[in-house]
Enzyme design. Structure first.
Site, PDB file in Angstrom:
ATOM      1  CG  ASP A 190      59.697  27.798  43.040  1.00  0.00           C
ATOM      2  OD1 ASP A 190      60.746  27.196  42.755  1.00  0.00           O
ATOM      3  OD2 ASP A 190      58.986  28.376  42.204  1.00  0.00           O
ATOM      4  CE  LYS A 209      60.221  31.730  41.886  1.00  0.00           C
ATOM      5  NZ  LYS A 209      60.298  31.543  40.438  1.00  0.00           N
TER       6      LYS A 209
HETATM    7  O1  C5P Z   1      57.449  21.298  42.819  1.00  0.00           O
HETATM    8  P1  C5P Z   1      56.355  21.945  42.062  1.00  0.00           P
HETATM    9  O2  C5P Z   1      54.990  21.456  42.476  1.00  0.00           O
HETATM   10  O3  C5P Z   1      56.440  23.424  42.051  1.00  0.00           O
HETATM   11  O4  C5P Z   1      56.557  21.518  40.558  1.00  0.00           O
HETATM   12  C1  C5P Z   1      55.554  21.645  39.571  1.00  0.00           C
HETATM   13  C2  C5P Z   1      55.937  20.821  38.379  1.00  0.00           C
HETATM   14  O5  C5P Z   1      57.071  21.391  37.705  1.00  0.00           O
HETATM   15  C3  C5P Z   1      56.371  19.415  38.703  1.00  0.00           C
HETATM   16  O6  C5P Z   1      55.266  18.549  38.751  1.00  0.00           O
HETATM   17  C4  C5P Z   1      57.289  19.077  37.548  1.00  0.00           C
HETATM   18  O7  C5P Z   1      56.550  18.730  36.410  1.00  0.00           O
HETATM   19  C5  C5P Z   1      57.950  20.395  37.259  1.00  0.00           C
HETATM   20  N1  C5P Z   1      59.260  20.554  37.917  1.00  0.00           N
HETATM   21  C6  C5P Z   1      60.354  19.830  37.440  1.00  0.00           C
HETATM   22  N2  C5P Z   1      61.575  19.997  38.046  1.00  0.00           N
HETATM   23  C7  C5P Z   1      61.744  20.858  39.071  1.00  0.00           C
HETATM   24  C8  C5P Z   1      60.648  21.601  39.564  1.00  0.00           C
HETATM   25  C9  C5P Z   1      59.422  21.418  38.958  1.00  0.00           C
HETATM   26  O8  C5P Z   1      60.225  19.048  36.498  1.00  0.00           O
HETATM   27  N3  C5P Z   1      62.957  21.016  39.618  1.00  0.00           N
END
Ligand code: C5P
Length: 323
Positions: free
Chosen positions: A142, A18
């Site tokens: 994502d 993406k």
């Molecule tokens: O959800 P994911 O594991 O992809 O997110 C990785 C990190 O990115 C999270 O631990 C957080 O620190 C940050 N994040 C965030 N806000 C979001 C998505 C991700 O702060 N909406």
């Protein structure tokens, strides 16, 4: 990987990358995540996932990948999907990585979503889109988007999705600079810049951009400021894409990959040759010629991959092994 040869139900699926056509970070939420307004878009660059399933008394998940990924989300996705369906058995998967990692292209998330879409069809179970989305959101912010594909607005953590009419199938060039951006670090660096006033502006310009999708005129990625500051090579690559004829160029996700959208396929090919053909990129940098993949194309790709396992008219794919 005996299952990939015989005795198992199996499929080969493409897990698409993406880009974010727009990405605004509004502020930190009580759960520690950040509140987003983003437009997700699938593109044609994809990992290849072979997945096989045989029913059994207990669950075993085996995964081979050619990139040596520790703690691959695919294995967790397989276990969570089987648990949610109350099915046990052996899952054997093989991942051929094509999407650059840690680049903001969502490769790991797409691989996990691919397992969530394929495994029910192979295992003779079914999970509603709402159930799949709940499992996907447990795996990463994502992941739910890849259950939909095409063009979609993501709000909240990025897991609340609203499909948009497909953006034009712009020809595009991706540049992956081989710089691994630490996503939590990028959010943390961004946090001090997030003020109420800028939120207002961001929401208004985001809305206007959604109405005027694809023109690129109002698009933005809030991560560019903090990530470009740390990696001076990235603004130079963005300029190189524009100089090579991109109507619009931007970083995707928290980086470090950049994309350029081009008015014609010839224009994109010319730019790709110019960038990749020696004059533009450093050795660790890679350029890819891709196109934006709309929802209809995304779903027909999935239906083809699961043909024989799925009843084609229903999204997400329903298994023919369902009693
Ligand atoms: O959800 P994911 O594991 O992809 O997110 C990785 C990190 O990115 C999270 O631990 C957080 O620190 C940050 N994040 C965030 N806000 C979001 C998505 C991700 O702060 N909406």
């Amino acid at each position: 990987m005996s299952g990939l040869e015989r005795g198992f139900r199996r499929a080969r699926v493409r897990a698409a990358a993406k880009i974010n056509l727009d990405l605004r970070v509004l502020g930190k939420r009580p759960d520690g995540f950040h509140e987003l307004r983003t437009i997700f878009q699938t593109v044609s660059l994809a990992d290849i996932v072979d997945i096989a399933f045989a029913p059994g008394r207990r669950t075993d998940v085996v995964l081979e990948d050619d990139a040596g990924i520790s703690d691959n989300l695919m294995a967790r996705a397989a276990r969570l999907a089987l648990q949610a369906m109350r099915i046990t058995g052996r899952v054997e998967m093989r991942l051929r990585k094509r999407i650059p990692m840690g680049a903001g292209l969502g490769g790991g998330s797409s691989d996990a979503a691919a397992v969530l879409l394929a495994l029910p069809a192979l295992a003779g179970g079914w999970l509603s889109l709402a159930e799949l989305t709940a499992v996907a959101a447990q795996l990463g912010s994502d992941v739910p988007f890849f259950l939909l594909g095409g063009t979609a607005v993501g709000i909240g953590r990025g897991t609340e999705l609203f499909p948009l009419p497909d953006a034009r199938a712009w020809p595009a060039v991706l540049v992956a600079p081989g710089i691994h951006v630490d996503t939590p670090g990028a959010y943390a660096a961004l946090s001090p810049c997030l003020t109420t006033e800028s939120q207002q502006n961001k929401i208004v310009s985001f809305q206007t951009h959604v109405w005027d999708l694809g023109s690129g005129k109002l698009a933005g990625n809030d991560f560019e400021t903090v990530v470009f500051e740390r990696h001076g090579r990235l603004p130079a690559l963005k300029k190189a894409l524009t100089r090579a004829g991109a109507s619009f160029a931007m970083m995707t996700g928290s980086g470090s990959a950049l994309f350029g959208l081009f008015p014609t396929r010839e224009g994109a090919s010319r730019a790709w040759r110019r960038l990749a053909g020696g004059s533009g990129l450093l050795t660790e940098e890679k350029a890819y010629r891709v196109s934006l993949v709309g929802r209809a194309r995304y779903r027909s790709m999935w239906r083809r991959a699961l043909a024989g396992h799925a009843i084609p008219e229903i999204w997400p794919p329903r298994s023919r092994y369902l009693k």
